[in-house]
Design a protein around this motif. Sequence first.
Motif, PDB file in Angstrom:
ATOM      1  N   UNK A   1     -10.338  30.655 -52.531  1.00  0.00           N
ATOM      2  CA  UNK A   1      -8.981  30.929 -52.048  1.00  0.00           C
ATOM      3  C   UNK A   1      -8.993  31.823 -50.799  1.00  0.00           C
ATOM      4  N   UNK A   2      -9.862  32.828 -50.781  1.00  0.00           N
ATOM      5  CA  UNK A   2      -9.843  33.808 -49.689  1.00  0.00           C
ATOM      6  C   UNK A   2     -11.270  34.226 -49.350  1.00  0.00           C
ATOM      7  N   UNK A   3     -11.421  34.893 -48.223  1.00  0.00           N
ATOM      8  CA  UNK A   3     -12.758  35.303 -47.754  1.00  0.00           C
ATOM      9  C   UNK A   3     -13.219  36.562 -48.477  1.00  0.00           C
ATOM     10  N   UNK A   4     -13.228  36.519 -49.787  1.00  0.00           N
ATOM     11  CA  UNK A   4     -13.621  37.666 -50.616  1.00  0.00           C
ATOM     12  C   UNK A   4     -14.970  37.366 -51.265  1.00  0.00           C
ATOM     13  N   UNK A   5     -15.993  38.022 -50.762  1.00  0.00           N
ATOM     14  CA  UNK A   5     -17.363  37.761 -51.226  1.00  0.00           C
ATOM     15  C   UNK A   5     -17.641  38.522 -52.526  1.00  0.00           C
ATOM     16  N   UNK A   6     -18.468  37.981 -53.411  1.00  0.00           N
ATOM     17  CA  UNK A   6     -18.925  38.798 -54.538  1.00  0.00           C
ATOM     18  C   UNK A   6     -20.228  39.478 -54.158  1.00  0.00           C
ATOM     19  N   UNK A   7     -20.297  40.742 -54.488  1.00  0.00           N
ATOM     20  CA  UNK A   7     -21.413  41.576 -54.067  1.00  0.00           C
ATOM     21  C   UNK A   7     -22.527  41.460 -55.103  1.00  0.00           C
ATOM     22  N   UNK A   8     -23.216  40.310 -55.087  1.00  0.00           N
ATOM     23  CA  UNK A   8     -24.240  40.081 -56.112  1.00  0.00           C
ATOM     24  C   UNK A   8     -25.125  38.932 -55.630  1.00  0.00           C
ATOM     25  N   UNK A   9     -26.035  38.500 -56.500  1.00  0.00           N
ATOM     26  CA  UNK A   9     -26.879  37.360 -56.145  1.00  0.00           C
ATOM     27  C   UNK A   9     -26.937  36.395 -57.325  1.00  0.00           C
ATOM     28  N   UNK A  10     -27.449  35.198 -57.070  1.00  0.00           N
ATOM     29  CA  UNK A  10     -27.464  34.136 -58.083  1.00  0.00           C
ATOM     30  C   UNK A  10     -28.404  34.530 -59.235  1.00  0.00           C
ATOM     31  N   UNK A  11     -27.947  34.447 -60.484  1.00  0.00           N
ATOM     32  CA  UNK A  11     -28.814  34.799 -61.610  1.00  0.00           C
ATOM     33  C   UNK A  11     -30.101  33.975 -61.601  1.00  0.00           C
ATOM     34  N   UNK A  12     -31.191  34.588 -61.889  1.00  0.00           N
ATOM     35  CA  UNK A  12     -32.505  33.946 -61.930  1.00  0.00           C
ATOM     36  C   UNK A  12     -32.981  33.443 -60.569  1.00  0.00           C
ATOM     37  N   UNK A  13     -32.181  33.680 -59.512  1.00  0.00           N
ATOM     38  CA  UNK A  13     -32.627  33.329 -58.150  1.00  0.00           C
ATOM     39  C   UNK A  13     -32.142  34.470 -57.268  1.00  0.00           C
TER      40      UNK A  13
END
Length: 347
Positions: free
Chosen positions: A121-133
């Motif tokens: 919906x919006x340019x709101x990034x999650x501050x994390x990384x892909x689990x197991x990668x």
Amino acid sequence: MTDNLFKPFALNDSIQLKNRIVMAPLTRCMADDNLVPTQAMANYYAKRADSGLIITEATIIRPDGQGYPNTPGIFSSEQIKGWRKVTQAVHDKGGKIFLQLWHTGRVAHPYFFDGEYVLAPSAERIDDSVPRMRELTYTTPKPASIPEIQQLVQDYVQAAKNAMRAGFDGVEVHGANGYLIDQFLHHDANKRTDEYGQTPENMSRFALQIVDQIAQNIGWEKTALRISPGAYFNMTGDERDRDVFEYLLAQLEKRNLAYLHMGLFDDSMKFDYLSGSATDFVRKNYSKTLMGVGGYNAQTGSEAIEQNRFDLLAIGRPFIANPDYIGKLQSGETLTEYNDEMLAELV
Ligand code: FNR
Ligand code: 8K6
């Protein structure tokens, strides 16, 4: 006493479940490299066909919905064929199976589909990384334009039609756990100022367009939805979210979903802005068939049904650990305890 779990339950005039225990959707990352379901997956689901209903692992509606390795799809003819093996195997054992339709939105990663960006919906990034990668850090999504939103709705509908061709008894739209649809429903991820943002009505629009248009094509009796009014995964809660879900639930109340399913890992969680558990909040605002989930066993689940907190009980991790979960409950055999290492293999 857990007798109530073993009573049949009618979702509607056309779908009757033989008991009230549902296998929860469980991502296993075991599809082949073309995201096609395998024979091993057909065997895995068939072993669990004595549950009242199986909900498949989340299945992506199109390539840019992918956020984890080897999650199955339902957009290519090969994938439809692969799923047909699964539905056939489950039906041969007398089971019922719904396909969970998924787009991860900002939780997708361009790595998986060789793309330039992900849509949300919006340019709101999650501050994390892909689990197991962990080397794959989440990217800042591109806010979907109105035509892109309309295309997404169409792609959910096409995926639901593909599911019918693959022999499923119905579909569950994954509107929970911080993925695309849920991103429209929470202020943390939705900062839009157009007809898809800001107000409860606007923020609910995407979810309702998807379920309405799917139902128009395959029927309400085959259309279900999973939601997470309480944010806990890939999302931060906001007290204004309550109004969004009150509006959404009032709208859903007027429709005839096969069932509404709680998206939760742990139903003992309390959410300040919902004045308690998400399940109790939904039950108060929605009178139709509700599926509870999150940390239950047969005893506690049966009690919750007895107390009228919900109508159907979904069981996740114990079904990974015990293919014969239902048989073990009936014979009183001890259940194997789940642990995360079991995710390495399909049993
Ligand atoms: C999940 N869950 C989940 N939910 C969903 O809607 N789609 C999915 O694909 C998955 N995948 C998934 C994978 C794994 C490994 C786990 C542990 C969980 C959530 C699941 O459906 C359920 O809500 C939780 O597991 C809580 O139920 P239990 O396990 O406490 O019975
Ligand atoms: C939901 C799809 C996930 C696909 C990856 C499989 C790994 C799942 C591991 C479960 C993670 C649980 C996180 C729950 C957060 C609860 C916070 C209270």
